[in-house]
Scaffold this active site. Structure first.
Site, PDB file in Angstrom:
ATOM      1  N   GLU A  17       0.893  -1.286  -0.099  1.00 41.08           N
ATOM      2  CA  GLU A  17      -0.089   0.066  -0.047  1.00 41.08           C
ATOM      3  C   GLU A  17       0.983   1.427   0.070  1.00 41.08           C
ATOM      4  O   GLU A  17       0.358   2.156  -0.787  1.00 41.08           O
ATOM      5  CB  GLU A  17      -0.941  -0.034   1.019  1.00 41.08           C
ATOM      6  CG  GLU A  17      -2.082  -1.099   1.192  1.00 41.08           C
ATOM      7  CD  GLU A  17      -1.664  -2.358   1.927  1.00 41.08           C
ATOM      8  OE1 GLU A  17      -0.295  -2.596   1.932  1.00 41.08           O
ATOM      9  OE2 GLU A  17      -2.290  -3.191   2.454  1.00 41.08           O
ATOM     10  N   HIS A 646      29.118 -10.964 -16.980  1.00 39.96           N
ATOM     11  CA  HIS A 646      28.820  -9.682 -16.810  1.00 39.96           C
ATOM     12  C   HIS A 646      28.571  -9.320 -15.311  1.00 39.96           C
ATOM     13  O   HIS A 646      27.859  -9.876 -14.659  1.00 39.96           O
ATOM     14  CB  HIS A 646      27.431  -9.347 -17.801  1.00 39.96           C
ATOM     15  CG  HIS A 646      26.936  -7.938 -17.349  1.00 39.96           C
ATOM     16  ND1 HIS A 646      27.581  -6.831 -17.683  1.00 39.96           N
ATOM     17  CD2 HIS A 646      25.636  -7.744 -16.613  1.00 39.96           C
ATOM     18  CE1 HIS A 646      26.675  -5.961 -17.213  1.00 39.96           C
ATOM     19  NE2 HIS A 646      25.712  -6.302 -16.609  1.00 39.96           N
ATOM     20  N   HIS A 699      21.226   3.611 -17.312  1.00 37.86           N
ATOM     21  CA  HIS A 699      20.235   3.819 -16.292  1.00 37.86           C
ATOM     22  C   HIS A 699      19.756   5.449 -16.700  1.00 37.86           C
ATOM     23  O   HIS A 699      18.843   5.842 -16.133  1.00 37.86           O
ATOM     24  CB  HIS A 699      20.835   3.860 -15.050  1.00 37.86           C
ATOM     25  CG  HIS A 699      21.287   2.411 -14.364  1.00 37.86           C
ATOM     26  ND1 HIS A 699      22.459   2.086 -14.581  1.00 37.86           N
ATOM     27  CD2 HIS A 699      20.480   1.248 -13.943  1.00 37.86           C
ATOM     28  CE1 HIS A 699      22.625   0.812 -14.293  1.00 37.86           C
ATOM     29  NE2 HIS A 699      21.367   0.424 -13.866  1.00 37.86           N
ATOM     30  N   CYS A 731      24.899  -2.134 -18.937  1.00 36.74           N
ATOM     31  CA  CYS A 731      24.179  -3.201 -18.528  1.00 36.74           C
ATOM     32  C   CYS A 731      23.065  -3.729 -19.739  1.00 36.74           C
ATOM     33  O   CYS A 731      23.223  -3.062 -20.805  1.00 36.74           O
ATOM     34  CB  CYS A 731      23.432  -2.740 -17.359  1.00 36.74           C
ATOM     35  SG  CYS A 731      22.789  -4.353 -16.250  1.00 36.74           S
TER      36      CYS A 731
HETATM   37  N1  GLN Z   1      21.485 -10.114 -19.108  1.00 35.56           N
HETATM   38  C1  GLN Z   1      20.504  -9.345 -18.277  1.00 35.56           C
HETATM   39  C2  GLN Z   1      20.050  -8.207 -19.176  1.00 35.56           C
HETATM   40  O1  GLN Z   1      20.665  -7.681 -19.753  1.00 35.56           O
HETATM   41  C3  GLN Z   1      21.729  -8.767 -17.199  1.00 35.56           C
HETATM   42  C4  GLN Z   1      21.036  -8.088 -16.279  1.00 35.56           C
HETATM   43  C5  GLN Z   1      21.879  -7.250 -15.133  1.00 35.56           C
HETATM   44  O2  GLN Z   1      23.054  -7.362 -15.254  1.00 35.56           O
HETATM   45  N2  GLN Z   1      21.441  -6.900 -14.083  1.00 35.56           N
HETATM   46  O3  GLN Z   1      19.103  -7.626 -18.700  1.00 35.56           O
HETATM   47 ZN    ZN Z   2      24.357  -5.426 -15.496  1.00 34.36          ZN
END
Ligand code: GLN
Ligand code: ZN
Length: 767
Positions: A17, A646, A699, A731
């Site tokens: 909520e 990664h 981001h 990312c």
């Molecule tokens: N392979 C995932 C993606 O591309 C990796 C995400 C991550 O590192 N948090 O979304």
């Molecule tokens: Zn990542």
């Protein structure tokens, strides 16, 4: 009488909520009054739950609109200058501006930094401190909530983060200085807070000093005693709370502080109990955190009772009973889980159930009646069935883990030889381009997944929809001119949940949300049993994607350490064993991908670093088994198959040796925001394998220019030989929209071409 109490209750609400209300307020859909109304209602409900459970002291001050460390900064008047606050009350919108950079009122400014709260997945807003900073009491929130709870008839215990932990968690702005210099300015405000609470009739205050479970420098440890001497307030008792680990070398300091009580974590560090009791002055209360505040398993009440009885024999009524830490880190109420089977449910306890465990223990300790006996028996049955259940124990899985050999964790040839074999068939240009895996998850994709889950779409329809999306993503990548392609992950809701749902040994809740930061919550899978992989999980998607292109397709998996660290993990065997089981399942998947013709495979270990223990002395042990698990997952393939990993962070300084020991052929990391400086450690360590330093921040909605990317890559080239560099975002792209993704990747490919041309022309890439 021994008291029962709680260190904090989840604030989000059983149905999130708080999230809904706060987000509606940010959007302008509800007024501040309406938001306050929801907050009051949640607090009332949570206090009542704790009272009804029979707790003697109810925490106040654990409620927050965003984060309790931010609330403390507001209370102390520690507002960074860019928010244009000078004095008076730090209001709600100011707090939201500090948290998110903007709020319904006031001028936008850069948000405060956020970071992980110790080794949890909760994020706090980092206090910004500057030399010579002044503090002044600037918020009434704690006092008004205290009055609110008292008016509802509760015995309250206000909770506040202690001055030393506050400073420790803060960050020096403008210039480096010794944060301890601020302690003298801080203590009078704490003194004022305590006096105000005393005037409100409060008897006990909980002051959290979780840093007492860290390796503290001598100077910090030394300041505790005088600080707490100054905080003594006539008539007010301080319970000093520590959690998340053992006191270790801070044990004597913690025990002898001039406060009325000490809380310790007896779940993470039961071995410290005897020593703490030996050191505890005769006037002091010991609150024993015996119920696990970090995990969702029902407590083995019999063994907890034995522990408490032994302590009671020494401390008598000075023994208090509590959860190990705030219940902020577990979901609210198991009762809502109508889709979990009854047996599994009987093994679990969420926040509400944990309250009952606490009071049951107290009742059992003071002379059990029939109801208590029934509760103890129920807990015993649950514990017994869980420990013997064939759902948890698979002899085949255990046997496989036992027979893991060293060879299984090693590629046949060293990297240099593998790299040559991989080059032979891959024939990639210098500065090859790729992405991290996911492409934009449009509303349509989410809708398709949901419809399939709800049975509104049959499997064939679902597969066709996903294949269309994969084909589109592949086509776009070809048009953009990327070198190593991905299928885009449209079938995945979440990088851990997706695999958990396909593996044996995992369960999922419907409402098991835990706050991650602000209004964001996560719903960790429950890893309850031996892990195995009944069938391939990603092979068909990757095979299809490869059939759409002649370029190499990269298979995409989540690594064992990340699956482990982002789940609620079973507590009946070492985490390392559970991790090895997951590693074997991923290893099978890696080999099946290879069999299907996928010869580049990325195993994401986004959460490897966050699993580091709080004490440095325990790091190596963790890193050793974590790296071993990764290597088991990765090493079942031929040497010309290329393994990528990664990681979505960039601080590798203190773990570079282990990162190198993972021996991935290629590692992609986050570096764009640091201007490639974070590659220094790869250079000085002479990291031998290939690296893709993220060239732009996914981001942010900003589109990186070709020049920016070229420049960043040249900086990378000053540190890493060009032959070992890849070009990629930092990312996955799933949270971004298509137009920005296309524009950004087009620039990224253009930048790679420039770098290739320059090196072909014999220009030195390292500028
Ligand atoms: N392979 C995932 C993606 O591309 C990796 C995400 C991550 O590192 N948090 O979304
Ligand atoms: Zn990542």
């Amino acid at each position: 009488m021994s008291k029962t109490h709680n260190l904090g209750f989840p604030r989000i609400g059983a149905r999130r909520e708080l999230k809904q209300a706060v987000e509606a307020y940010w959007k302008g859909d509800i007024s501040q009054d309406q938001l306050e109304q929801t907050g009051r209602e949640l607090r009332r409900r949570h206090w009542q739950l704790q009272s009804d459970a029979g707790l003697d002291l109810i925490p106040v001050g654990d409620f927050s609109w965003y984060d309790h460390v931010l609330d403390l900064s507001a209370m102390l008047g520690a507002v960074p200058p860019r928010f244009n606050w000078s004095s008076g009350t730090v209001d709600l919108d100011s707090c939201f501006r500090m948290a998110r950079g903007r709020a319904p009122s006031g001028k936008a400014a850069a948000a405060c930094e956020m970071t992980k709260w110790f080794d949890t997945n909760y994020h706090y807003l980092v206090p910004e401190l500057h030399a010579g900073q002044q503090f002044a009491l600037s918020s009434d929130k704690l006092f008004s909530e205290t009055a609110e709870a008292q008016a509802q008839g509760h015995q309250v215990k206000p909770v506040i983060l202690g001055p030393l932990s506050y400073l420790w968690l803060g960050k020096c702005k403008e210039s480096e200085f010794d944060k301890l210099e601020l302690l003298d300015a801080l203590l009078p405000v704490y003194g004022e807070i305590l006096q105000r609470l005393r005037a409100q009739g409060v008897e006990w205050v909980q002051i959290d000093e979780p840093i007492l479970t860290l390796d503290l420098p001598q100077e910090w440890q030394a300041r505790f005693e005088s600080a707490y001497n100054r905080l003594q307030t006539g008539g007010l008792n301080i319970l000093l709370a520590t959690y998340f680990g053992a006191l270790g070398s801070n044990l004597t300091t913690a025990c002898k502080l001039p406060v009325a009580g000490l809380h310790i974590d007896a779940v993470r560090a039961p071995e410290q109990l005897t020593t703490v009791i030996d050191h505890l002055p005769a006037y002091k209360v010991l609150s024993v955190g015996i119920i696990d505040g970090r995990n969702i398993w029902r407590t083995n009440l019999d063994s907890a009772l034995v522990t408490l009885e032994n302590i009671k024999a020494r401390l008598g009524e000075r023994l208090w009973i509590a959860p190990s830490c705030s219940l902020l880190h577990v979901p609210v109420d198991l009762e809502q889980e109508d889709e979990l089977d009854e047996e599994l449910k009987s093994w679990l306890a969420f926040a509400v159930q944990k309250l009952d465990e606490i009071t049951t223990l107290k009742q059992a300790l003071t002379g059990a009646d029939n109801t208590v006996a029934i509760k103890l028996a129920a807990a015993r049955t649950a514990f017994d069935t869980r420990s013997r259940s064939p759902r948890i124990h698979s002899p085949r899985v255990k046997q496989r883990v036992d027979s893991i050999t060293d060879e299984m964790a090693r590629r046949s040839r060293p990297y240099a030889e593998r790299a040559a074999l991989q080059r032979d068939w891959l024939k990639l240009p210098l500065f090859p381009t790729t992405t991290i895996g996911s492409f934009p998850q449009t509303a349509e994709i989410r809708h398709t997944r949901k419809a399939f889950k709800q049975g509104k779409l049959n499997e064939q329809e679902y597969i066709s929809c996903m294949q269309r999306e994969i084909a589109l993503v592949v086509e776009k990548q070809e048009q953009l001119g990327l070198d190593v392609l991905v299928h885009g992950e449209p079938e995945r809701n979440d990088m851990v949940e997706y695999f958990g749902e396909l593996l044996e040994g995992f369960a999922f809740t419907r409402h098991g949300w835990v706050q991650s930061y602000g209004s964001r919550c996560v719903k960790p899978p429950i890893l309850f049993g031996d892990v195995s992989r009944p069938r391939p999980m990603t092979v068909e998607w990757s095979r299809y994607a490869q059939s759409c292109t002649d370029k190499p397709m990269k298979g995409m998996l989540t690594g064992p350490v990340t699956i482990l660290n982002w789940s609620f993990v079973r507590d009946d065997q070492p985490r390392s064993t559970t991790c090895a089981q997951i590693a074997l399942a991923i290893r099978d998947e890696v080999r099946d991908l290879e069999q299907a013709g996928i010869r580049i495979i990325q195993i994401d270990e986004a959460a490897l670093r966050e699993g580091l223990p709080l004490r440095k002395g325990e790091w190596q042990h963790y890193l050793d088994w974590a790296v071993h698990a990764f290597r088991i997952a990765a090493s079942g393939v031929a040497d010309d198959t290329q393994i990528h990993t990664h990681m979505c962070y960039s601080e590798f300084n203190d773990i570079i040796e282990s990162i190198a020991a993972m021996d991935a052929d290629v590692i992609t990391i986050e570096t764009s925001r640091s201007d490639m400086e974070l590659l220094d450690v790869f250079e000085s360590f002479e990291y031998p394998n290939e690296i893709g330093p993220g060239v732009y921040d996914i981001h942010s909605p900003n589109i990186p220019t070709v020049e920016q990317i070229v420049e960043l890559m040249k900086k990378a080239g000053q540190r890493i030989p060009a032959e070992r560099l890849w070009v990629n975002p930092d990312c996955g792209l799933k949270t971004r929209g298509w137009p920005e993704v296309e524009a950004a990747l087009a620039n990224m490919v253009a930048a790679a071409r420039i770098l290739q041309d320059e090196s072909a022309a014999g220009l030195k890439v390292s500028a």
